[in-house]
Motif scaffolding. Structure first.
Motif, PDB file in Angstrom:
ATOM      1  N   UNK A  17       0.873  -1.201   0.264  1.00 29.95           N
ATOM      2  CA  UNK A  17       0.090   0.014   0.034  1.00 29.95           C
ATOM      3  C   UNK A  17       1.087   1.316   0.069  1.00 29.95           C
ATOM      4  N   UNK A  18       2.151   1.297   0.796  1.00 34.62           N
ATOM      5  CA  UNK A  18       2.639   2.396   0.796  1.00 34.62           C
ATOM      6  C   UNK A  18       3.556   2.600  -0.423  1.00 34.62           C
ATOM      7  N   UNK A  19       4.004   1.462  -1.046  1.00 34.14           N
ATOM      8  CA  UNK A  19       4.278   1.657  -2.554  1.00 34.14           C
ATOM      9  C   UNK A  19       3.835   2.357  -3.358  1.00 34.14           C
ATOM     10  N   UNK A  20       2.505   1.910  -3.422  1.00 37.00           N
ATOM     11  CA  UNK A  20       1.367   2.366  -4.239  1.00 37.00           C
ATOM     12  C   UNK A  20       1.146   3.970  -3.884  1.00 37.00           C
ATOM     13  N   UNK A  21       1.197   4.222  -2.766  1.00 39.40           N
ATOM     14  CA  UNK A  21       0.923   5.788  -2.221  1.00 39.40           C
ATOM     15  C   UNK A  21       1.387   5.842  -0.970  1.00 39.40           C
ATOM     16  N   UNK A  22       2.783   6.489  -1.003  1.00 39.74           N
ATOM     17  CA  UNK A  22       3.358   6.767   0.431  1.00 39.74           C
ATOM     18  C   UNK A  22       2.756   7.786   1.012  1.00 39.74           C
ATOM     19  N   UNK A  23       1.554   8.533   0.436  1.00 41.09           N
ATOM     20  CA  UNK A  23       0.968   9.599   1.167  1.00 41.09           C
ATOM     21  C   UNK A  23      -0.209   9.212   1.862  1.00 41.09           C
ATOM     22  N   UNK A  24      -0.516   8.005   1.927  1.00 39.72           N
ATOM     23  CA  UNK A  24      -1.803   7.510   2.428  1.00 39.72           C
ATOM     24  C   UNK A  24      -1.827   7.779   3.867  1.00 39.72           C
ATOM     25  N   UNK A  25      -2.894   8.533   4.342  1.00 39.31           N
ATOM     26  CA  UNK A  25      -3.027   8.787   5.937  1.00 39.31           C
ATOM     27  C   UNK A  25      -3.162   7.447   6.426  1.00 39.31           C
ATOM     28  N   UNK A  26      -2.327   7.459   7.678  1.00 39.24           N
ATOM     29  CA  UNK A  26      -2.339   6.320   8.519  1.00 39.24           C
ATOM     30  C   UNK A  26      -3.985   5.690   8.706  1.00 39.24           C
ATOM     31  N   UNK A  27      -4.872   6.143   8.987  1.00 41.21           N
ATOM     32  CA  UNK A  27      -5.972   5.916   9.108  1.00 41.21           C
ATOM     33  C   UNK A  27      -6.743   5.008   8.004  1.00 41.21           C
ATOM     34  N   UNK A  28      -6.211   5.649   6.698  1.00 44.75           N
ATOM     35  CA  UNK A  28      -6.816   4.662   5.610  1.00 44.75           C
ATOM     36  C   UNK A  28      -5.679   3.837   5.386  1.00 44.75           C
ATOM     37  N   UNK A  29      -4.632   3.811   5.520  1.00 46.31           N
ATOM     38  CA  UNK A  29      -3.599   2.590   5.303  1.00 46.31           C
ATOM     39  C   UNK A  29      -4.245   1.479   6.260  1.00 46.31           C
TER      40      UNK A  29
END
Length: 157
Positions: A17-29
């Protein structure tokens, strides 16, 4: 060689998930991988502390900042000795055109991914910044027509 970190399926989903979007908020991750936000934050911090996550970066479209011409330069240095190699590496990394630098095996010693404004600037770069250096024995230039990103990097298995 560094020892592999022990990762479970949740860690692998976090990494993907982080490699697809490193700006994803922690709650969404946390929601995406099915764990509580506090647990997710702890896991991300653990992955960072273990050196699995090295950092976060911004990818820039080279064309949109005036460097539409990309090339791969295969470079052979002669002789291939540390007193010449280390300054060469520092020189290449300091060039604004350098995107990536690899020390490789095979007939060439280095692979340099560069982005230039136009063919004339690429020629200047090759002649003035590479072939003009006394340790550089050969430069082979390949133009990049297109590139694609692969999927997220995950452990084997």
């Amino acid at each position: 060689m560094a020892r592999s970190a022990e990762l479970d399926s949740v860690d692998m989903r976090i990494l993907a998930a982080l490699q697809n979007d490193s700006r994803i908020p922690n709650k969404d991750l946390a929601a995406a991988v099915g764990i509580a936000p506090s647990t997710c934050l702890d896991r991300v911090n653990r992955l960072r502390e273990a050196g699995v996550i090295l950092g976060y970066s911004v990818r820039v479209d080279a064309e949109k900042i005036g460097r539409p011409l990309q090339a791969l330069l295969f470079i052979r240095v002669q002789p291939h000795r540390r007193p010449l190699v280390d300054p060469f590496i520092q020189h290449v990394l300091a060039l604004p055109e350098t995107l990536e630098l690899y020390h490789v095996s095979g007939p060439d010693d280095f692979l340099v991914h560069v982005a230039a404004e136009n063919p004339q600037e690429l020629q200047r770069l090759v002649l003035d910044e590479f072939t003009d250096r006394p340790e550089v024995a050969l430069v082979h230039t390949n133009l990049v027509f297109e590139r694609w990103d692969a999927g997220p990097l995950l452990p084997p298995g």
